[in-house]
Design a protein around this motif. Structure first.
Motif, PDB file in Angstrom:
ATOM      1  N   ALA A   7     -37.699 -55.493  37.190  1.00 49.22           N
ATOM      2  CA  ALA A   7     -39.064 -55.001  36.974  1.00 49.22           C
ATOM      3  C   ALA A   7     -39.605 -54.454  38.273  1.00 49.22           C
ATOM      4  O   ALA A   7     -39.294 -54.949  39.344  1.00 49.22           O
ATOM      5  N   PHE A   8     -40.416 -53.397  38.158  1.00 48.12           N
ATOM      6  CA  PHE A   8     -41.127 -52.874  39.318  1.00 48.12           C
ATOM      7  C   PHE A   8     -42.384 -53.737  39.442  1.00 48.12           C
ATOM      8  O   PHE A   8     -43.458 -53.389  38.984  1.00 48.12           O
ATOM      9  N   SER A   9     -42.227 -54.918  40.066  1.00 50.03           N
ATOM     10  CA  SER A   9     -43.269 -55.932  40.008  1.00 50.03           C
ATOM     11  C   SER A   9     -44.110 -55.959  41.258  1.00 50.03           C
ATOM     12  O   SER A   9     -43.805 -55.323  42.252  1.00 50.03           O
ATOM     13  N   ALA A  10     -45.195 -56.742  41.195  1.00 49.53           N
ATOM     14  CA  ALA A  10     -46.076 -56.905  42.340  1.00 49.53           C
ATOM     15  C   ALA A  10     -46.849 -58.184  42.173  1.00 49.53           C
ATOM     16  O   ALA A  10     -46.985 -58.716  41.073  1.00 49.53           O
ATOM     17  N   SER A  11     -47.361 -58.708  43.280  1.00 51.90           N
ATOM     18  CA  SER A  11     -48.125 -59.946  43.220  1.00 51.90           C
ATOM     19  C   SER A  11     -49.539 -59.679  42.741  1.00 51.90           C
ATOM     20  O   SER A  11     -50.028 -58.571  42.824  1.00 51.90           O
ATOM     21  N   ALA A  24     -51.716 -56.546  39.725  1.00 45.13           N
ATOM     22  CA  ALA A  24     -51.585 -57.124  38.399  1.00 45.13           C
ATOM     23  C   ALA A  24     -51.964 -56.035  37.401  1.00 45.13           C
ATOM     24  O   ALA A  24     -52.701 -55.119  37.729  1.00 45.13           O
ATOM     25  N   PRO A  25     -51.433 -56.096  36.176  1.00 45.42           N
ATOM     26  CA  PRO A  25     -51.753 -55.068  35.186  1.00 45.42           C
ATOM     27  C   PRO A  25     -53.254 -54.972  34.941  1.00 45.42           C
ATOM     28  O   PRO A  25     -53.971 -55.976  35.003  1.00 45.42           O
ATOM     29  N   ALA A 299     -54.579 -48.168  43.485  1.00 44.80           N
ATOM     30  CA  ALA A 299     -53.222 -48.280  44.027  1.00 44.80           C
ATOM     31  C   ALA A 299     -52.468 -49.396  43.334  1.00 44.80           C
ATOM     32  O   ALA A 299     -52.931 -50.542  43.276  1.00 44.80           O
ATOM     33  N   LEU A 300     -51.297 -49.069  42.808  1.00 47.63           N
ATOM     34  CA  LEU A 300     -50.386 -50.053  42.236  1.00 47.63           C
ATOM     35  C   LEU A 300     -49.387 -50.440  43.322  1.00 47.63           C
ATOM     36  O   LEU A 300     -48.709 -49.582  43.875  1.00 47.63           O
ATOM     37  N   LEU A 327     -47.659 -51.339  35.413  1.00 41.48           N
ATOM     38  CA  LEU A 327     -48.810 -51.530  34.532  1.00 41.48           C
ATOM     39  C   LEU A 327     -48.599 -52.661  33.531  1.00 41.48           C
ATOM     40  O   LEU A 327     -49.448 -52.903  32.678  1.00 41.48           O
ATOM     41  N   GLY A 328     -47.444 -53.346  33.625  1.00 38.05           N
ATOM     42  CA  GLY A 328     -47.242 -54.538  32.825  1.00 38.05           C
ATOM     43  C   GLY A 328     -46.402 -54.375  31.587  1.00 38.05           C
ATOM     44  O   GLY A 328     -46.379 -55.271  30.730  1.00 38.05           O
TER      45      GLY A 328
END
Length: 348
Positions: A7-11, A24-25, A299-300, A327-328
């Motif tokens: 996943a192209f994830s983020a905190s 977060a989405p 910003a994502l 975007l989740g």
């Protein structure tokens, strides 16, 4: 070289103020749906209508359903494409939302290729006044106006885009609560110009349906006066960009394109660096500046993808799938990611 389907994830970080960092989405589930619609528009033409009917792609819950209302239509060389989709809750005669999706010119799976095409197609070294308001100090890229004319000339079942929208937005039986205009990459740039243009057209023709602008990964469309105009006209606009995507830095901050991956040990290849320097120098010599709309830029937080070369990293970060993940979207039905870079290939 294989790219794993991580996943192209983020905190998680809360959204603050009119613009900020989204890791977060978004709380609004429709933001993801608009990006899904953009992704669907990039696929085969005969898959667009059935994919909109697949709730795994664009289902929002509440039993609502999406449907293509106009298009998809594209020009004779199959470059620019647009479609209008509606979202209805059960039993509704008029839709909750009507969404105009603008696809960019010749969208590929190679973001560096898209960037090079944008240099050519958007004619960024020529800024022109708004045809509908030539007295305004706002200026936009000549290629963006060319794309606008192409999309305006599209038709579906004998109806042009503006004629269709005017009819739907003034008919009390079919009028939606809002019109959303969206696009990814070059489509986001064109969507920005189209939103301003349609707002002016509607005002002249007695259409008062609210317009909302939501873009993803959009390169800059025009000068500071145009950016301010977008902010004034669309106070609730939302412009999403991946912090590791180089395309949104075009054309407002070309030097950032060369440095964005340095913290990860990736240096810009000589050929790409030369192209960037040439255009940055030409814009400076012409006294031309491009400015992103200052408000509501969201910003994502991008995640660097290890094991990729520079061109592949550009493609991975700009790809529609990267934005869906940020975007989740955890759907298993997203088509496999395929990234092409110069002399490089990566598949999911």
């Amino acid at each position: 070289m294989a790219l794993t389907r991580r996943a192209f994830s983020a905190s998680a970080v809360a959204l603050g103020g009119a613009s900020g960092l989204l890791a977060a989405p978004p709380q609004d589930p429709f933001i993801l749906r608009y990006m899904q619609l953009c992704r669907v528009s990039q696929g085969p033409l005969d898959r667009i209508t059935p994919e909109l009917a697949d709730p795994r792609f664009v289902g929002v819950g509440q039993g609502g359903a999406w449907r293509v209302e106009w298009g998809p239509a594209w020009d004779s060389v199959q470059a620019n494409l647009a479609l209008v989709a509606s979202y209805r809750l059960p039993g509704q005669a008029a839709p909750e939302k009507l969404v105009l999706v603008v696809r960019g010119t010749d969208v590929t799976h190679d973001a560096w290729g898209d960037l090079k095409e944008a240099f050519e197609d958007l004619l960024v070294l020529k800024q022109k006044p708004l045809p509908w308001d030539p007295a305004s100090p706002a200026r936009v890229a000549g290629g963006a106006l060319l794309g606008l004319r192409v999309v305006d000339g599209l038709s579906s079942d004998g109806a042009g885009l503006r004629a269709f929208l005017r009819q739907r937005l003034t008919d009390s039986a079919t009028r939606p609560k809002e019109l959303v205009i969206t696009g990814h990459s070059l489509g986001g740039c064109l969507a920005t110009v189209m939103a301003v243009w349609l707002a002016d057209d509607f005002a002249r023709n007695g259409v008062d349906t609210p317009i909302r602008l939501v873009t993803f990964a959009a390169p800059t469309a025009g000068n500071a006066a145009f950016a301010d105009l977008v902010t004034q006209r669309f106070a609730d606009s939302q412009q999403y960009y991946n912090t590791l995507d180089v395309v949104p830095n075009s054309w407002s901050d070309l030097p950032a394109v060369k440095t964005i991956y340095r913290p990860y040990g990736l240096h810009t290849p000589a050929a790409a660096s030369l192209v960037i320097d040439l255009f940055a120098g030409a814009l400076g010599a012409a006294g031309m500046a491009y400015v992103q709309p200052p408000a509501n830029r969201l910003a994502l937080a991008g995640a660097h993808q290890g094991g990729l070369g520079w061109y592949q990293q550009v493609g991975a970060q700009h790809h529609a799938q990267a934005y869906l993940r940020l975007l989740g979207d955890t759907s298993a039905v997203i088509p496999p990611l395929r990234i092409r870079g110069r002399h490089e290939d990566a598949t999911a």
